[in-house]
Design a protein around this motif. Structure first.
Motif, short mmCIF file in Angstrom:
data_model
loop_
_atom_site.label_atom_id
_atom_site.label_comp_id
_atom_site.label_asym_id
_atom_site.label_seq_id
_atom_site.Cartn_x
_atom_site.Cartn_y
_atom_site.Cartn_z
N LYS A 177 -104.77 50.69 33.79
CA LYS A 177 -104.42 49.94 32.82
C LYS A 177 -103.55 50.43 31.84
N GLN A 178 -103.82 51.63 31.44
CA GLN A 178 -103.20 52.20 30.41
C GLN A 178 -101.47 52.55 30.77
N ILE A 179 -101.36 52.75 32.09
CA ILE A 179 -100.24 52.91 32.66
C ILE A 179 -99.48 51.44 32.46
N ALA A 180 -100.35 50.36 32.86
CA ALA A 180 -99.65 49.02 32.96
C ALA A 180 -99.11 48.67 31.48
N LYS A 181 -100.17 49.03 30.46
CA LYS A 181 -99.73 48.58 29.26
C LYS A 181 -98.64 49.49 28.60
N GLU A 182 -98.42 50.80 28.90
CA GLU A 182 -97.23 51.70 28.78
C GLU A 182 -96.10 51.05 29.28
N LYS A 183 -96.26 50.60 30.46
CA LYS A 183 -95.23 50.05 31.28
C LYS A 183 -94.45 48.68 30.52
N GLU A 184 -95.55 47.86 30.02
CA GLU A 184 -95.11 46.87 29.33
C GLU A 184 -94.41 47.03 28.11
N LEU A 185 -95.08 48.18 27.17
CA LEU A 185 -94.17 48.63 25.91
C LEU A 185 -93.03 49.11 26.25
N GLN A 198 -89.87 47.56 24.75
CA GLN A 198 -88.69 48.24 24.07
C GLN A 198 -87.39 48.47 24.65
N ASP A 199 -87.30 48.46 25.92
CA ASP A 199 -86.09 48.35 26.57
C ASP A 199 -85.18 47.02 26.33
N ARG A 200 -86.18 45.77 26.03
CA ARG A 200 -85.59 44.62 26.01
C ARG A 200 -84.87 44.67 24.50
N VAL A 201 -85.68 45.09 23.64
CA VAL A 201 -85.30 45.02 22.12
C VAL A 201 -84.04 45.97 22.02
N THR A 202 -84.07 47.28 22.57
CA THR A 202 -83.07 47.96 22.50
C THR A 202 -81.65 47.23 23.25
N LYS A 203 -81.79 46.84 24.46
CA LYS A 203 -80.74 45.97 24.99
C LYS A 203 -80.33 44.76 24.08
N GLN A 204 -81.16 43.93 23.40
CA GLN A 204 -80.88 43.12 22.64
C GLN A 204 -80.10 43.59 21.40
N LYS A 205 -80.75 44.75 20.92
CA LYS A 205 -79.82 45.49 19.64
C LYS A 205 -78.45 45.94 20.09
N MET A 206 -78.11 46.30 21.23
CA MET A 206 -77.01 46.93 21.70
C MET A 206 -76.10 45.83 22.08
N GLU A 207 -76.69 44.57 22.42
CA GLU A 207 -75.86 43.29 22.57
C GLU A 207 -75.43 42.91 21.41
N GLU A 208 -76.24 43.01 20.24
CA GLU A 208 -75.98 42.39 19.03
C GLU A 208 -74.89 43.33 18.46
N LEU A 209 -75.12 44.55 18.68
CA LEU A 209 -74.12 45.65 17.99
C LEU A 209 -72.47 45.46 18.51
N GLN A 210 -72.68 45.44 19.98
CA GLN A 210 -71.30 45.04 20.54
C GLN A 210 -70.68 43.81 20.02
N LYS A 211 -71.58 42.51 19.81
CA LYS A 211 -70.84 41.39 19.13
C LYS A 211 -70.40 41.60 17.93
N ALA A 212 -71.20 42.49 17.21
CA ALA A 212 -70.81 42.81 15.67
C ALA A 212 -69.45 43.67 15.54
N VAL A 213 -69.41 44.52 16.72
CA VAL A 213 -68.09 45.58 16.63
C VAL A 213 -66.73 44.55 16.79
#
Length: 227
Positions: A113-121, A125-140
């Motif tokens: 269960k802990q591994i599943a939670k960590e995987k979801e987290l 986080q990867d989705r947030v990072t990817k989203q921020k990178m996409e936004e950063l590239q658009k802003a660039v």
């Protein structure tokens, strides 16, 4: 027959019996009889001793048999007690193993269960990072074309923002700050030149809204106010 005659006859008979007994049980006859009785008594005593000896042997044999059976019975009792103790030990070991198995299964379940939670987290986080990178590239692209903004990658995962076209008197003057995404997926801003007084508040707002484009535009406005 009168009484006197009867008494005379009785007295005669008694004398005859007395003579017979005395003649039979006196002298050699008495000695022989006593010897015979002595021999018979000796034979009887010998036979009795022989019988007693046989009885003692039989009794000793019975005692020995009884002792052997008692020892065998006691040995069986001891074996049964030992077997019972072994069974109790095995039972306790089985209970301990069942307990350990249950604890292990519970630990495995908790770990899964802990591994599943960590995987979801991590995925989140990867989705947030990817989203921020996409936004950063658009802003660039947006800021590079319209606001005289250039970017430079620095060590430590930092990205340097370089503004020009802010100072009308000196269009090539550079206004800079660096941006970094930390391990906990937060924006971190530093090396701001010239210094913007309310930069900490702007960074807090950036991490709250996650709107990088608005933050860069605000930073350009703050730099312009400093000219």
């Amino acid at each position: 027959m009168n009484l006197g005659t009867e008494l005379q006859n009785l007295d005669g008979n008694l004398k005859q019996v007395q003579d017979t007994i005395l003649n039979k049980w006196t002298g050699d006859k008495l000695t022989k009889f006593l010897e015979e009785q002595k021999e018979k008594h000796a034979e009887s005593m010998a036979q009795a001793k022989a019988d007693m000896s046989k009885l003692e042997e039989s009794l000793n044999y019975i005692k020995a048999q009884a002792e052997t059976k008692r020892q065998a019975f006691q040995q069986r009792i001891d074996q049964m007690q030992t077997a019972r103790q072994d069974i109790e030990k095995v039972k306790m070991q089985a209970e301990d193993m069942n307990k350990q198995e249950a604890e292990l299964l519970a630990l495995i379940d908790t770990s899964v269960k802990q591994i599943a939670k960590e995987k979801e987290l991590i995925q989140a986080q990867d989705r947030v990072t990817k989203q921020k990178m996409e936004e950063l590239q658009k802003a660039v692209g947006f800021f590079k074309d319209r606001l005289g903004l250039k970017f430079k990658k620095l060590d430590g995962g930092r990205l340097q923002f370089v503004f020009t076209l802010i100072d009308v008197k000196n269009p090539d003057r550079a206004f800079i700050f660096t941006l970094k995404i930390t391990d906990d997926r937060k924006y971190e801003v530093g090396n701001c030149d010239p210094q913007v007084d309310d930069l900490p508040e702007l960074v807090v707002k950036l991490n709250t809204t996650n709107n990088l484009s608005a933050f860069v535009q605000t930073m350009r406005k703050r730099f312009k106010q400093l000219v």
